[in-house]
Motif scaffolding. Structure first.
Motif, mmCIF file in Angstrom:
data_model
loop_
_atom_site.group_PDB
_atom_site.id
_atom_site.type_symbol
_atom_site.label_atom_id
_atom_site.label_comp_id
_atom_site.label_asym_id
_atom_site.label_seq_id
_atom_site.Cartn_x
_atom_site.Cartn_y
_atom_site.Cartn_z
ATOM 1 N N ASN A 1 19.358 -13.556 -2.885
ATOM 2 C CA ASN A 1 19.450 -12.800 -4.132
ATOM 3 C C ASN A 1 18.614 -11.527 -4.106
ATOM 4 O O ASN A 1 18.801 -10.639 -4.948
ATOM 5 C CB ASN A 1 19.007 -13.659 -5.315
ATOM 6 N N TYR A 2 17.680 -11.435 -3.143
ATOM 7 C CA TYR A 2 16.755 -10.298 -3.126
ATOM 8 C C TYR A 2 16.767 -9.545 -1.804
ATOM 9 O O TYR A 2 16.019 -8.579 -1.650
ATOM 10 C CB TYR A 2 15.334 -10.787 -3.440
ATOM 11 N N MET A 3 17.617 -9.939 -0.882
ATOM 12 C CA MET A 3 17.773 -9.188 0.363
ATOM 13 C C MET A 3 18.710 -8.008 0.118
ATOM 14 O O MET A 3 19.728 -8.148 -0.563
ATOM 15 C CB MET A 3 18.328 -10.113 1.446
ATOM 16 N N ASN A 4 18.345 -6.832 0.632
ATOM 17 C CA ASN A 4 19.144 -5.623 0.426
ATOM 18 C C ASN A 4 19.295 -5.287 -1.050
ATOM 19 O O ASN A 4 20.349 -4.822 -1.488
ATOM 20 C CB ASN A 4 20.539 -5.764 1.056
ATOM 21 N N THR A 5 18.266 -5.552 -1.839
ATOM 22 C CA THR A 5 18.355 -5.364 -3.280
ATOM 23 C C THR A 5 17.181 -4.532 -3.770
ATOM 24 O O THR A 5 16.045 -4.751 -3.363
ATOM 25 C CB THR A 5 18.348 -6.731 -4.007
ATOM 26 N N ARG B 1 16.609 -3.536 -10.808
ATOM 27 C CA ARG B 1 16.006 -4.546 -11.689
ATOM 28 C C ARG B 1 15.676 -5.864 -10.973
ATOM 29 O O ARG B 1 14.602 -6.418 -11.199
ATOM 30 C CB ARG B 1 16.924 -4.806 -12.887
ATOM 31 N N PRO B 2 16.574 -6.424 -10.126
ATOM 32 C CA PRO B 2 16.220 -7.693 -9.465
ATOM 33 C C PRO B 2 14.891 -7.615 -8.719
ATOM 34 O O PRO B 2 14.030 -8.485 -8.872
ATOM 35 C CB PRO B 2 17.397 -7.937 -8.527
ATOM 36 N N MET B 3 14.700 -6.577 -7.911
ATOM 37 C CA MET B 3 13.461 -6.470 -7.157
ATOM 38 C C MET B 3 12.280 -6.163 -8.059
ATOM 39 O O MET B 3 11.157 -6.639 -7.840
ATOM 40 C CB MET B 3 13.599 -5.401 -6.074
ATOM 41 N N SER B 4 12.521 -5.391 -9.113
ATOM 42 C CA SER B 4 11.455 -5.086 -10.060
ATOM 43 C C SER B 4 10.948 -6.362 -10.728
ATOM 44 O O SER B 4 9.730 -6.565 -10.887
ATOM 45 C CB SER B 4 11.954 -4.097 -11.117
ATOM 46 N N VAL B 5 11.875 -7.239 -11.123
ATOM 47 C CA VAL B 5 11.485 -8.509 -11.750
ATOM 48 C C VAL B 5 10.728 -9.373 -10.753
ATOM 49 O O VAL B 5 9.691 -9.966 -11.077
ATOM 50 C CB VAL B 5 12.731 -9.254 -12.283
ATOM 51 N N LEU C 1 12.330 -8.234 6.225
ATOM 52 C CA LEU C 1 11.918 -7.150 5.336
ATOM 53 C C LEU C 1 11.500 -7.699 3.968
ATOM 54 O O LEU C 1 10.523 -7.237 3.370
ATOM 55 C CB LEU C 1 13.063 -6.148 5.172
ATOM 56 N N LEU C 2 12.261 -8.693 3.485
ATOM 57 C CA LEU C 2 11.930 -9.281 2.183
ATOM 58 C C LEU C 2 10.595 -10.009 2.231
ATOM 59 O O LEU C 2 9.734 -9.806 1.368
ATOM 60 C CB LEU C 2 13.041 -10.236 1.748
ATOM 61 N N ILE C 3 10.403 -10.863 3.236
ATOM 62 C CA ILE C 3 9.176 -11.664 3.247
ATOM 63 C C ILE C 3 7.952 -10.797 3.558
ATOM 64 O O ILE C 3 6.852 -11.093 3.069
ATOM 65 C CB ILE C 3 9.287 -12.862 4.207
ATOM 66 N N ASP C 4 8.133 -9.732 4.325
ATOM 67 C CA ASP C 4 7.020 -8.812 4.534
ATOM 68 C C ASP C 4 6.640 -8.113 3.226
ATOM 69 O O ASP C 4 5.475 -7.759 3.018
ATOM 70 C CB ASP C 4 7.378 -7.768 5.590
ATOM 71 N N ARG C 5 7.621 -7.936 2.373
ATOM 72 C CA ARG C 5 7.386 -7.230 1.106
ATOM 73 C C ARG C 5 6.719 -8.121 0.058
ATOM 74 O O ARG C 5 5.829 -7.665 -0.668
ATOM 75 C CB ARG C 5 8.718 -6.702 0.581
ATOM 76 N N VAL C 6 7.144 -9.398 -0.017
ATOM 77 C CA VAL C 6 6.663 -10.253 -1.111
ATOM 78 C C VAL C 6 5.706 -11.343 -0.643
ATOM 79 O O VAL C 6 5.117 -12.043 -1.468
ATOM 80 C CB VAL C 6 7.841 -10.872 -1.891
ATOM 81 N N ASP C 7 5.553 -11.521 0.667
ATOM 82 C CA ASP C 7 4.582 -12.445 1.247
ATOM 83 C C ASP C 7 4.664 -13.846 0.616
ATOM 84 O O ASP C 7 3.713 -14.311 -0.016
ATOM 85 C CB ASP C 7 3.170 -11.885 1.081
#
Length: 266
Positions: free
Chosen positions: A17-21, A24-28, A63-69
């Motif tokens: 749901n948050y890959m390549n996104t 608003r989704p990533m902001s939330v 990329l996602l997990i590096d961003r949100v850990d």
């Protein structure tokens, strides 16, 4: 976004749901991440496919997990795509040496790319392969030995499969290496009359609560635990009530010892 008034300690998100996104989704997600730890739980890795793991998928996930850990990354012992065709279900795998080797190689590939251990979840299934030479819990145990992966133990899925395929769910749980269990899922099934269907659309059934309580000696202390609820989602306070049922059961094991609270998300 103001932090909500809740005693929930962490959240789980569906990785895809948050890959390549962005937007608003990533902001939330990033707003939640400021206040809470999270886990990333995938449904599209397709560890059980005979094809190689999609390198673009792994790149996007990293990329996602590096961003949100996240403190845990997980997916399922299943497959759902083959030769570019994707299914919207998690399909079970045959449990034999050949598939063990294929899936172990896929897990090694994923863990090397992500530079971390992943957890693999046992799924609910509605058919079995005649080619299998072992059962699912034996297969999962061998995977942990070959790859060092962890286990996301879904208690509801174990109960659903035990009823549908007539085996003792405690025997399943006893076979899983205790030290490999890193998270627990609970959910509600739907009784279809002649089989149980893992819908995540109802409260956790009493039989699953009982199985969780019976399983306590085979589950590590302080293991994060959560409740999945995907359809007919009730108001948030009712979800918190379900969480507190899980906390009460898990705290029985700790007796009078101080421990971190169990966890929840839907």
């Amino acid at each position: 976004m103001e932090k909500p008034n809740t005693d929930i300690d962490w959240f789980e998100v569906i990785s895809e749901n948050y890959m390549n996104t962005e937007g608003r989704p990533m902001s939330v997600l990033e707003s939640i991440r400021k206040d809470y730890p999270i886990t990333c739980h995938g449904v599209g890795m397709s560890l059980g496919s005979s094809n190689e793991i999609d390198p673009k998928y792994l790149k996007d996930l990293k990329l996602l997990i590096d961003r949100v850990d996240p403190f845990l990354v997980s997916d399922h012992l299943a497959w759902n795509h083959f030769n570019g065709n994707r299914l919207h279900e998690l399909i079970p795998v045959p449990y034999h040496e050949e598939s063990l080797e294929v899936i172990a190689n896929h897990i090694d590939q994923v863990q090397n790319e992500l530079q971390r251990q992943i957890a693999v979840e046992n799924i609910s299934a509605y058919f079995q392969y005649t080619s299998s030479t072992m059962n699912e819990c034996e297969f999962l145990s061998l995977l942990t030995q070959k790859t060092g992966c962890l286990i996301l133990l879904d208690i509801n899925n174990i109960y659903v499969n035990a009823k549908n395929f007539q085996f003792n769910p405690i025997d399943f749980i006893k076979t899983i290496p205790k030290k490999s269990i890193t998270q627990i899922h609970l959910a509600g099934f739907t009784d279809m009359g002649n089989f149980l269907f893992d819908t995540h659309a109802e409260p956790v059934h009493s039989e699953v609560w009982n199985l969780l309580e019976t399983s306590l000696e085979y589950i590590p202390e302080n293991v994060p635990i959560m409740i999945e609820w995907d359809e007919n989602v009730p108001e948030f306070h009712k979800l918190e009530t379900e969480l507190n049922k899980a906390r009460k059961i898990m705290n029985k094991k700790a007796k009078n010892e101080t421990k971190e609270p169990s966890e929840f998300i839907f």
